[in-house]
Design a protein around this motif. Structure first.
Motif, short mmCIF file in Angstrom:
data_model
loop_
_atom_site.label_atom_id
_atom_site.label_comp_id
_atom_site.label_asym_id
_atom_site.label_seq_id
_atom_site.Cartn_x
_atom_site.Cartn_y
_atom_site.Cartn_z
N TYR A 140 0.88 -1.17 0.00
CA TYR A 140 0.00 0.00 0.00
C TYR A 140 0.91 1.22 0.00
O TYR A 140 1.67 1.45 0.95
CB TYR A 140 -0.92 0.01 1.22
N CYS A 141 0.84 1.98 -1.05
CA CYS A 141 1.77 3.08 -1.33
C CYS A 141 1.99 3.99 -0.11
O CYS A 141 1.03 4.47 0.50
CB CYS A 141 1.20 3.89 -2.50
N LYS A 142 3.23 4.24 0.21
CA LYS A 142 3.54 5.05 1.40
C LYS A 142 3.17 6.51 1.20
O LYS A 142 3.00 7.25 2.18
CB LYS A 142 5.01 4.91 1.78
N LYS A 201 0.38 7.54 -0.28
CA LYS A 201 -1.06 7.62 -0.01
C LYS A 201 -1.39 7.22 1.42
O LYS A 201 -2.33 7.73 2.03
CB LYS A 201 -1.82 6.72 -0.98
N TYR A 202 -0.60 6.28 1.94
CA TYR A 202 -0.87 5.73 3.28
C TYR A 202 0.40 5.76 4.12
O TYR A 202 0.97 4.71 4.45
CB TYR A 202 -1.41 4.29 3.16
N PRO A 203 0.87 6.95 4.47
CA PRO A 203 2.14 7.06 5.21
C PRO A 203 2.11 6.38 6.57
O PRO A 203 3.16 5.99 7.09
CB PRO A 203 2.34 8.58 5.34
N PHE A 204 0.92 6.21 7.13
CA PHE A 204 0.80 5.55 8.44
C PHE A 204 1.11 4.05 8.35
O PHE A 204 1.28 3.39 9.38
CB PHE A 204 -0.60 5.77 9.03
N LEU A 205 1.21 3.51 7.13
CA LEU A 205 1.59 2.11 6.93
C LEU A 205 3.03 1.95 6.44
O LEU A 205 3.45 0.85 6.08
CB LEU A 205 0.65 1.43 5.91
N ALA A 206 3.78 3.04 6.46
CA ALA A 206 5.12 3.02 5.86
C ALA A 206 6.09 2.08 6.56
O ALA A 206 7.08 1.64 5.95
CB ALA A 206 5.70 4.43 5.84
N MET A 207 5.83 1.74 7.83
CA MET A 207 6.71 0.82 8.54
C MET A 207 6.00 -0.46 8.96
O MET A 207 6.57 -1.27 9.71
CB MET A 207 7.31 1.51 9.77
N SER A 208 4.79 -0.68 8.47
CA SER A 208 4.08 -1.92 8.79
C SER A 208 4.80 -3.09 8.14
O SER A 208 5.06 -3.08 6.93
CB SER A 208 2.63 -1.84 8.29
N PHE A 209 5.11 -4.09 8.93
CA PHE A 209 5.98 -5.18 8.49
C PHE A 209 5.48 -5.84 7.22
O PHE A 209 6.24 -6.02 6.25
CB PHE A 209 6.10 -6.23 9.61
N TYR A 210 4.19 -6.21 7.18
CA TYR A 210 3.66 -6.95 6.02
C TYR A 210 3.34 -6.04 4.84
O TYR A 210 2.88 -6.51 3.80
CB TYR A 210 2.44 -7.76 6.44
N ASN A 211 3.60 -4.75 5.01
CA ASN A 211 3.44 -3.82 3.89
C ASN A 211 4.76 -3.62 3.15
O ASN A 211 4.80 -2.97 2.11
CB ASN A 211 2.93 -2.47 4.38
N LEU A 212 5.85 -4.18 3.69
CA LEU A 212 7.18 -4.00 3.12
C LEU A 212 7.57 -5.23 2.31
O LEU A 212 7.82 -6.30 2.87
CB LEU A 212 8.20 -3.77 4.25
N ILE A 213 7.61 -5.10 0.99
CA ILE A 213 7.89 -6.22 0.09
C ILE A 213 9.25 -6.03 -0.57
O ILE A 213 9.41 -5.15 -1.43
CB ILE A 213 6.82 -6.35 -1.01
N PRO A 214 10.27 -6.82 -0.20
CA PRO A 214 11.54 -6.75 -0.94
C PRO A 214 11.31 -7.13 -2.40
O PRO A 214 10.69 -8.15 -2.70
CB PRO A 214 12.41 -7.80 -0.24
N SER A 215 11.77 -6.31 -3.31
CA SER A 215 11.53 -6.57 -4.73
C SER A 215 12.73 -6.11 -5.54
O SER A 215 13.61 -5.40 -5.04
CB SER A 215 10.27 -5.85 -5.21
#
Length: 302
Positions: A142-144, A146-160
């Motif tokens: 979920y784009c940081k 648009k949704y900066p409150f999810l910027a450090m959520s573990f399952y929102n971080l996808i190594p690519s």
């Protein structure tokens, strides 16, 4: 297309949380953990910052929707601009850094191939006396912006890989590699079309097809342009076809018997001969393993 599977994934997520808490204890940080926690509890669905950091793929969409209408305070902007960009993602600069960072997360996850495309290695590299440097980038499911409150959520971080992260940009996809409900075989199927009998010597006479099995993967196929990305790998299909002609079942049995001391099992022998992994649990280890596995199984059934 390749799930991120680790038996200790929840433990890694907890270590991610604890590293954030430890960092925010530093007297030089602009906001403390409690400052950020207060914003979350006063807005949206009243969750704690910890709840948001550890939220799984089932909970993240609900949190995204609950907090989207909230006024974004300086504390929330700090999550994106400082906690993520300056602290966590700083590993892209191969600095001497004993702190937790994105490179160390990739190392803990033991991810070596991009889970979005299964085409490119994303392993860390080590610089003497300078620490780790990522070859991966971190995509925010979920784009940081648009949704900066999810910027450090573990399952929102996808190594690519950089290619996939660049192509996706701020677009939305609906399948996350952290979605534990599906394996790669539940999502899509590679196949091929022979356009001419000359394909044995001319790989351009082959066409790779990619069929979605689950509706959630359709957006990934389109956004990451997977059909286009795989067009250049027709030679892999051609090589597999030729090797299957050379290595008949009888020949494979003979090799296994004559060189049994070289291989742990039949899978190991096939990997050596055909150049990739074939078991579902191993396809995250090498680029193009999903393509190789699907095409091999089709050829094996002919």
């Amino acid at each position: 297309m390749i799930p991120i599977r680790k038996n200790n994934l929840e433990l890694i997520a907890l270590e991610h949380l604890e590293a954030i808490k430890t960092h925010l204890l530093n007297k030089h940080t602009k906001f403390s953990y409690d400052d950020i926690n207060c914003w979350f509890q006063a807005n949206g669905s009243g969750l704690s910052f910890e709840d948001v950091i550890l939220a799984d793929m089932k909970s993240l969409p609900k949190i995204k929707n609950a907090y989207s209408g909230s006024t974004l305070s300086a504390e929330v902007k700090y999550i994106k601009d400082n906690l993520y960009s300056t602290y966590f993602a700083n590993s892209s600069k191969y600095l001497i850094d004993t702190e937790y960072n994105a490179a160390k997360l990739v190392h803990k996850l033991d991810i070596s191939v991009c889970p979005y495309c299964n085409r490119n290695f994303i392993n860390n590299v080590t610089y003497a006396n300078r620490g780790l440097k990522r070859t991966s980038q971190i995509d925010h499911f979920y784009c940081k912006e648009k949704y900066p409150f999810l910027a450090m959520s573990f399952y929102n971080l996808i190594p690519s890989c950089p290619s996939c992260n660049h192509i996706k940009s701020t677009d939305r996809v609906y399948y996350s590699p952290y979605d534990s409900r599906y394996g790669s075989s539940d999502l899509l199927q590679f196949n091929f079309i022979i356009k001419s009998l000359d394909f044995i010597k001319d790989s351009n006479q082959l066409e790779i097809t990619l069929t979605p099995i689950n509706k959630r993967i359709k957006s990934n196929i389109e956004v990451f342009r997977l059909r286009s990305q795989y067009e250049i790998h027709k030679d892999i299909v051609q090589e597999l076809f030729n090797k299957k002609l050379i290595y008949t079942d009888a020949r494979l049995k003979e090799i296994n018997e004559n060189f049994s001391e070289l291989f742990n099992d039949e899978e190991d022998m096939k990997r050596t001969i055909f150049g990739n992994f074939f078991k579902e649990e191993n396809i995250h280890k090498r680029p193009l393993a999903k393509l190789t596995k699907d095409v091999y199984n089709i050829l094996d059934s002919i």
